[in-house]
Design an enzyme around this catalytic site. Structure first.
Site, short mmCIF file in Angstrom:
data_model
loop_
_atom_site.label_atom_id
_atom_site.label_comp_id
_atom_site.label_asym_id
_atom_site.label_seq_id
_atom_site.Cartn_x
_atom_site.Cartn_y
_atom_site.Cartn_z
N CYS A 78 0.83 -1.21 0.00
CA CYS A 78 0.00 0.00 0.00
C CYS A 78 0.87 1.26 0.00
O CYS A 78 1.55 1.54 -0.98
CB CYS A 78 -0.97 -0.06 1.18
SG CYS A 78 -2.23 1.20 1.06
N HIS A 164 -3.76 -4.81 0.61
CA HIS A 164 -3.23 -5.38 1.86
C HIS A 164 -3.29 -6.91 1.87
O HIS A 164 -4.38 -7.47 2.03
CB HIS A 164 -4.04 -4.84 3.06
CG HIS A 164 -3.76 -3.40 3.32
ND1 HIS A 164 -2.73 -2.98 4.13
CD2 HIS A 164 -4.36 -2.28 2.86
CE1 HIS A 164 -2.71 -1.67 4.17
NE2 HIS A 164 -3.69 -1.21 3.41
N GLU A 166 -2.11 -8.80 4.18
CA GLU A 166 -2.11 -9.31 5.55
C GLU A 166 -3.50 -9.46 6.14
O GLU A 166 -3.67 -10.10 7.16
CB GLU A 166 -1.24 -8.40 6.45
CG GLU A 166 -1.79 -7.00 6.73
CD GLU A 166 -1.51 -5.99 5.63
OE1 GLU A 166 -1.25 -6.39 4.48
OE2 GLU A 166 -1.58 -4.77 5.90
#
Ligand code: XMP
Length: 506
Positions: A78, A164, A166
């Site tokens: 990001c 993202h 994660e």
């Protein structure tokens, strides 16, 4: 080891945990870390986290540009991708239509996306976009609104992704991180908690030798696991003290005694100090001041206890990794949220601090506890903050308010246990709001306190969602509280996420 550069985004801890879940050690570093320092640490890979900033902000965090020439693979996530593009010779712009939420990513051939589909659901959360890639880079992913959603420089092994990986909303996120760690970088799977546990015990033995350690035990998971590690390392030279601040929950003191006996700790003392804390807190309403007062007395009592034992060198603490990061002094990029009382060490403290769990996340601490064969029921206990009920009574702490909140908390937790929800939620608590509202009981008017119940689902306590407790359970809890606890005539259920709210009220 993977160095995660923390640009202040809420996701940096999550990235570090995901890396560890894949069996690789990760560490968070501040953006100011020089390229030379990173070189000395010799990580196998570097990940740039997201950030609440835009690269155009005056105070936006940047990295030492020499990092790009260290020959260490980099993955920018990001803001991380935007920074790579901005610091090399690409172009980043702020777009009118911001991308937040789920998007479909079209993937191109790249090792980063190996074993992924051509179309993947990914999670976006940022306003800026890369509009021109730096030289040497290729575009390897795009979405309807972001033509440059993923980039690679194969030669230099520098990658950037606008989304993202994660978060669980990016379904193949963990595969992307795994490709980066094992197919692009040379990471090894050697972050094994059994091995870590053996190493901690070994290093505690080496450091402490035959000196004495005093340790605060709170009944919480962190201090229990830390104390058990110390017990394994130094046995009878560990002296446990439980400071009863008088800010404890109902039954807490006897529960702690049960735990201590079951685990088999030998040197154990309870310091009954309730009156001292209550006196010191008289008239104090400011949350930070309350925390500081509690911290000051807590440590003073500790030193007094240590003096009784004679020749104590160390003070053991159950500090875990996020505690250290959340309590860190404010940097340019992250605000200080709260002073965790067990971390604001008073100047001139004569004991050396020892923190066996300072490198671990909560879920890892629980796993270490299991390796140490600690009763699962003790490991499943919800966290309870050092300053105790004082930060769950907004405003002044008084004997009356303490006894109300104790009864309320007891009913709330008992009902969660009997409905089978206690082990499903991350942390549940009750807070007393220092305002009164009008109610009616029987035929009489009441004018009593308002209680707010909070239960959150969370893995890491850094971000949390409110628990969707069934209405029938909430109804029973509420009616028991107003019927059984004098001084309360209204119960609210807190439906705020963290962020923006924190888990505790102060
Ligand atoms: P917040 O309120 O910051 O809480 O969202 C995150 C987690 O930390 C616990 N907490 C503390 N634990 N000493 C502690 O040992 C403290 O001063 C403290 N303050 C908050 C909180 O209960 C939650 O689990």
């Amino acid at each position: 080891m993977v160095a995660v550069i923390n640009f202040g985004g809420q996701y940096a801890h999550l990235i570090a945990r995901r890396v560890r879940e894949l069996g690789v050690k990760s560490e968070l570093l501040v953006p100011e870390t020089s390229a030379q320092k990173i070189k000395d640490l010799s990580p196998d890979a570097i990940i740039f986290s997201g950030s609440p900033h835009s690269v155009f902000d005056k105070n936006a965090p940047r990295v030492d540009k020499n990092i790009y020439d260290l020959n260490i693979p980099i993955l920018g996530i990001c803001y991380g991708q935007q920074l790579i593009s901005y610091q090399l010779d690409g172009l980043v712009t702020t777009h009118e239509s911001k991308q937040f939420g789920k998007e479909i990513l079209k993937t191109e051939n790249s090792v980063l996306f190996e074993n992924l589909s051509k179309r993947e659901t990914v999670w976006f959360s940022h306003g800026d976009q890369v509009d021109k890639i730096p030289s040497g880079f290729n575009v390897i992913g795009s979405t309807k609104n972001a033509k440059i959603a993923a980039i690679e420089n194969k030669t230099k092994k520098i990658y950037g992704i606008q989304f993202h990986p994660e978060v669980t909303h990016t379904f193949s996120g963990q595969k992307i991180i795994s490709n980066f760690l094992f197919k692009i970088s040379n990471c090894k799977k050697d972050w094994d908690l059994k091995k870590q546990k053996d190493e901690i015990v070994k290093s505690l033995k080496q450091k402490i030798k035959s000196q004495k350690v005093i340790m605060a035990i709170s009944g919480g998971v962190d201090s229990l696991v830390a104390a058990t590690l110390l017990k394994e390392a130094i046995g009878k030279n560990l002296y446990l003290t439980f400071i009863d601040t008088g800010l404890m929950r109902k039954g807490e003191v006897s529960e702690v005694e049960t735990i201590v006996n079951k685990v088999g700790f030998t040197n154990f003392r309870i310091s009954k100090s309730g009156a001292r804390f209550l006196f010191a807190l008289k008239g104090v309403t400011d949350p930070e001041e309350k925390r500081k007062i509690i911290s000051k007395h807590y440590f003073a009592i500790f030193e007094e206890e240590a003096q009784k034992i004679k020749n104590v060198t160390f003070l053991g603490q159950g500090t875990i990794y996020p505690d250290r990061i959340e309590s860190a002094q404010p940097t340019k990029h992250a605000d200080k949220i709260k002073s965790h009382h067990n971390l604001t060490l008073p100047k001139g403290l004569k004991l050396q601090i020892i923190e066996p769990l300072a490198e671990f996340y909560k879920d890892e601490v629980r796993k270490i506890g299991t390796i140490l064969k600690i009763n699962p029921e003790f490991l499943a206990r919800h966290p309870f903050p050092g300053p105790g009920l004082a930060i769950r009574i907004l405003g002044e702490v008084t004997e009356e308010r303490l006894s109300i909140i104790r009864e309320v908390d007891y009913i709330f937790i008992s009902e969660l246990k009997s409905s089978g929800l206690y082990n499903k939620v991350g942390q549940a608590l009750a807070a007393l709001l220092p305002v009164k509202s009008v109610g009616v009981m029987g035929d009489a008017r009441t004018y009593s306190y308002i209680i707010s119940l909070r239960s959150v689902d969370t893995q890491d306590f850094m971000t949390a969602d409110w628990s969707k407790i069934p209405n029938v359970v909430l109804e029973k809890i509420s009616s028991r509280i107003v019927n059984e606890v004098r001084g309360v005539n209204r119960v609210l259920y807190d439906i705020t996420q963290k962020p923006p709210a924190t888990i505790e009220y102060e």
